[in-house]
Enzyme design. Structure first.
Site, PDB file in Angstrom:
ATOM      1  N   SER A 124      45.401  99.933  17.719  1.00  0.00           N
ATOM      2  CA  SER A 124      45.923 100.014  19.194  1.00  0.00           C
ATOM      3  C   SER A 124      47.251 100.828  19.313  1.00  0.00           C
ATOM      4  O   SER A 124      47.898 100.830  18.372  1.00  0.00           O
ATOM      5  CB  SER A 124      46.049  98.856  19.980  1.00  0.00           C
ATOM      6  OG  SER A 124      46.617  99.029  21.253  1.00  0.00           O
ATOM      7  N   ALA A 125      47.405 101.676  20.167  1.00  0.00           N
ATOM      8  CA  ALA A 125      48.702 102.363  20.464  1.00  0.00           C
ATOM      9  C   ALA A 125      49.662 101.392  20.741  1.00  0.00           C
ATOM     10  O   ALA A 125      50.809 101.376  20.524  1.00  0.00           O
ATOM     11  CB  ALA A 125      48.541 103.435  21.494  1.00  0.00           C
ATOM     12  N   TYR A 149      49.302  90.509  21.198  1.00  0.00           N
ATOM     13  CA  TYR A 149      48.170  91.270  20.760  1.00  0.00           C
ATOM     14  C   TYR A 149      48.479  92.551  20.175  1.00  0.00           C
ATOM     15  O   TYR A 149      47.803  92.566  18.954  1.00  0.00           O
ATOM     16  CB  TYR A 149      47.396  91.756  22.185  1.00  0.00           C
ATOM     17  CG  TYR A 149      46.379  93.014  22.045  1.00  0.00           C
ATOM     18  CD1 TYR A 149      45.075  92.764  21.371  1.00  0.00           C
ATOM     19  CD2 TYR A 149      46.952  94.218  22.421  1.00  0.00           C
ATOM     20  CE1 TYR A 149      44.546  93.897  21.348  1.00  0.00           C
ATOM     21  CE2 TYR A 149      46.140  95.502  21.977  1.00  0.00           C
ATOM     22  CZ  TYR A 149      44.850  94.936  21.543  1.00  0.00           C
ATOM     23  OH  TYR A 149      44.084  96.207  21.336  1.00  0.00           O
ATOM     24  N   LYS A 153      47.544  93.627  15.956  1.00  0.00           N
ATOM     25  CA  LYS A 153      47.009  94.693  15.392  1.00  0.00           C
ATOM     26  C   LYS A 153      48.023  95.070  14.397  1.00  0.00           C
ATOM     27  O   LYS A 153      47.401  95.706  13.323  1.00  0.00           O
ATOM     28  CB  LYS A 153      46.801  95.721  16.623  1.00  0.00           C
ATOM     29  CG  LYS A 153      45.866  95.361  17.610  1.00  0.00           C
ATOM     30  CD  LYS A 153      44.303  95.333  16.835  1.00  0.00           C
ATOM     31  CE  LYS A 153      43.335  95.155  18.116  1.00  0.00           C
ATOM     32  NZ  LYS A 153      42.085  95.269  17.774  1.00  0.00           N
ATOM     33  N   LEU A 200      42.117  98.321  33.385  1.00  0.00           N
ATOM     34  CA  LEU A 200      42.240  98.934  34.814  1.00  0.00           C
ATOM     35  C   LEU A 200      41.091  99.296  35.588  1.00  0.00           C
ATOM     36  O   LEU A 200      40.921  98.892  36.607  1.00  0.00           O
ATOM     37  CB  LEU A 200      43.071 100.297  34.675  1.00  0.00           C
ATOM     38  CG  LEU A 200      43.381 101.100  35.724  1.00  0.00           C
ATOM     39  CD1 LEU A 200      43.989 100.432  37.037  1.00  0.00           C
ATOM     40  CD2 LEU A 200      44.124 102.388  35.531  1.00  0.00           C
TER      41      LEU A 200
END
Length: 333
Positions: A124-125, A149, A153, A200
């Site tokens: 993930s970014a 989180y 990662k 979202l």
């Protein structure tokens, strides 16, 4: 290739299984159904004509996980399984470390034991944190992650890199992807989270369908064009296709590669909301809330490495992402 897909009934995993099958690979899915439903298997079959073999197993259960390896001759693993909500990770960090790191170590141990050398990891970014300039480049390495989180990662990335250095046969592609949204154009596959959505677009869709009264927008005072958070949203089908290219790359190369997967464009929360309004044909209510712990203002990718190494370039824009998502939610009310 015969490929084990952990978390394969989830949002990204299920779309990736479709693209793997379409590319001629044999897929075996492992999932504990924590945040997905078993009927996804039938939907994959409806799209591809093939229903993958399925194991309802938790990656934290080493013995049951080993049975899956013992019954199959895997050539590769695509690893999605993990908890993924930024806000929730701040509240229950130990659960995130136990599942996302502890469970993954079980998987990596069994890959080594059963000589499965090829891995694609769903990163993930969030590993970039908030101390780099955008667009985020792979060579930045790791930032100061802003939530547990993201840290899980980051730890997985470190483990994978160290393992590839220690094992000359190992090959891994770490995909740092940004914000997957959208749905399969068939309207069969999409994102239906259990409980209150953490992402979202499912929340926007619940406002449109009347489940929620309004969209909660966390912060409107960021240093962005409209004050709301900016992210690199990528169509989930584009992202799924990147995984096919990545596992095929891993099969042909040794060592570890870290690659961003996004569009290279940033869209604000309100940009996404307005694109969804365009798709559904009406205005949707929203309210500004306080900033959410762990969020950063802006995040979008430098995508040149994905194009150079994988030949990957995202195809779909924000309007297509919202159109496909809207179709899915209309079909799955």
């Amino acid at each position: 290739m015969k490929i084990l897909v952990t978390g394969g009934t989830g949002f990204i995993g299920s779309h990736t299984c479709v693209e793997l099958i379409n590319a001629g690979h044999e897929v075996v899915i492992l999932d504990n159904l924590y945040n997905s439903k078993i009927d996804v298997l039938d939907k994959i079959k409806a799209i591809t004509g093939i229903k993958p073999k399925f194991y309802q197993v938790d990656i934290k259960d080493y013995n049951e996980l080993e049975k899956v390896f013992g019954e199959n001759n895997f050539e590769a693993v695509i690893h999605f399984a993990g908890y993924k909500a930024v806000g929730e990770s701040v509240s229950i960090p130990l659960d995130y470390y136990d599942n996302n790191v502890g469970g993954s170590i079980n998987l990596y141990r069994l890959m080594k034991k059963y000589s499965v050398d090829n891995l694609v990891f769903s990163s993930s970014a969030t590993v970039y944190g908030d101390n780099f300039e955008v667009p985020f480049k792979e060579e930045y390495g790791y930032g100061n992650t802003t939530n547990p989180y993201g840290t899980t990662k980051l730890v997985n990335e470190m483990i994978i890199n160290d393992n590839c250095k220690a094992n000359e046969k190992a090959s891994a592609v770490i995909l740092r992807y940004f914000n997957p949204i959208g749905a399969h154009e068939s309207g069969l596959l999409g994102e239906i989270p259990n409980g209150i959505p953490n992402n979202l677009l499912p929340y926007v869709a619940q406002v449109e369908t009347g489940i929620r009264e309004y969209l909660r927008v966390f912060g409107d005072d960021y240093d962005t064009p409209d004050g709301t958070g900016v992210r690199d949203y990528i169509h989930v089908v584009d992202l799924a296709k990147a995984h096919v290219l990545a596992i095929e790359y891993a099969q042909k190369h040794k060592g570890a590669q870290t690659i961003n997967v996004g569009t290279g464009n940033g869209y604000s929360v309100l940009d996404v909301l307005h694109a969804y309004e365009k798709a559904c044909g009406r205005k949707l209510e929203y309210k500004i809330m306080e900033r959410r712990p762990g969020d950063i203002a802006t995040s979008y990718a430098d995508v040149s490495k994905a194009e150079r190494l994988l030949g990957f370039k995202a195809k779909y824009d924000i309007d297509k992402m919202c159109e496909d998502s809207y179709r899915f939610y209309q079909n799955n009310k």
